[in-house]
Design a protein around this motif. Structure first.
Motif, short mmCIF file in Angstrom:
data_model
loop_
_atom_site.label_atom_id
_atom_site.label_comp_id
_atom_site.label_asym_id
_atom_site.label_seq_id
_atom_site.Cartn_x
_atom_site.Cartn_y
_atom_site.Cartn_z
N GLU A 149 -7.49 4.84 -8.31
CA GLU A 149 -7.22 4.20 -9.80
C GLU A 149 -7.10 2.64 -9.65
N LYS A 150 -6.06 2.19 -8.98
CA LYS A 150 -5.54 1.02 -8.78
C LYS A 150 -7.00 0.08 -8.23
N TYR A 151 -7.67 0.52 -7.50
CA TYR A 151 -8.52 -0.31 -6.82
C TYR A 151 -9.94 0.00 -7.05
N ASP A 180 0.02 3.86 -2.31
CA ASP A 180 -1.67 4.06 -2.61
C ASP A 180 -2.01 5.16 -1.57
N ASN A 227 -3.57 7.43 -6.99
CA ASN A 227 -3.08 6.10 -7.29
C ASN A 227 -3.84 4.93 -6.72
N GLY A 228 -4.27 4.94 -5.52
CA GLY A 228 -5.09 3.89 -4.77
C GLY A 228 -6.37 3.91 -5.35
N TYR A 234 0.89 -1.35 0.14
CA TYR A 234 0.10 0.22 -0.05
C TYR A 234 0.72 1.25 0.18
#
Length: 228
Positions: A222-224, A39, A219-220, A36
């Motif tokens: 978008e990633k999840y 993120d 970023n977190g 993490y």
């Protein structure tokens, strides 16, 4: 900031207010899971501070109910960590004070979020028969009160089973312009209008394994995110 009506209602409550401009703490000053690190923006509430605040809430709850038995109702999934720690601290008080309160526990699972947005309606997707709560003192334990709509709907559902009393303990109360003005009976922290994760608060089921309450970064998100 909260609306005037919310601030008026909250004035009688005891909580720690975290300002909108609170910088929090750098990630590199804490133990953050490697998966993490990219993120998160910052740590907003460290686990140790949560622990101490929960201990005080446990004492307030014991003093409120006196010798009355209670059923502590955990709102899954986000509330499980706060629920576990709160119940543990009430049990310690029961062992070390001149009086104690008898506790039973129950669970309900709700869903009202996808990505960052509330779906606008409560969905009960798991839990025991709430009829078992009829005539009992119920303490609902929640991780965060956001707009307050979900809790209002849950309280309406609770009223249909006719408990003796219902109180709500929420670790977090978010300041948001979308608030309907609902204020829980016990509040850990009043927090800015940010999307927070950790200490069992999730973003699409991720970040529950993070010990501290942190601010998720772009970023977190978008990633999840869940693709629709």
């Amino acid at each position: 900031m909260t609306t005037n009506s919310t601030e008026t209602k909250a004035s009688a409550k005891s909580f720690i207010k975290i300002a909108d401009d609170e910088k929090g703490y750098p990630l590199d000053q804490f133990c953050i899971p490697k998966h993490y690190e990219e993120d998160l923006e910052r740590v907003l509430i460290p686990e140790g501070l949560i622990n101490d605040r929960t201990e005080r809430l446990a004492r307030d709850i014991v003093e409120t109910f006196g010798n009355e038995a209670i059923v502590v109702l955990c709102v899954l999934k986000g509330g499980y960590k706060f629920f576990t720690d709160l119940v543990d601290k009430i049990q310690v008080l029961n062992r070390n004070r001149g009086h104690s309160i008898q506790m039973a526990v129950d669970f309900i699972r709700l869903k009202s979020y996808m990505n960052e947005s509330s779906t606008g309606k409560i969905e009960v997707i798991g839990g025991d028969n709430l009829e078992n709560l009829k005539g009992k003192n119920v303490l609902i334990v929640e991780d965060i009160i956001d707009t307050g709509r979900t809790m209002q709907q849950l309280l309406e559902l609770m009223s249909s089973v006719q408990p003796k009393s219902v109180k709500v303990a929420s670790l977090l109360l978010k300041r948001t312009p979308l608030s309907v003005g609902y204020i829980p009976d016990y509040i850990g922290f009043e927090v800015p209008n940010l999307f927070l994760v950790g200490y069992a608060l999730d973003y699409n089921e991720f970040f529950r394994d993070l010990s501290h309450i942190c601010v998720i970064n772009s970023n977190g998100k978008e990633k999840y995110s869940i693709q629709q």
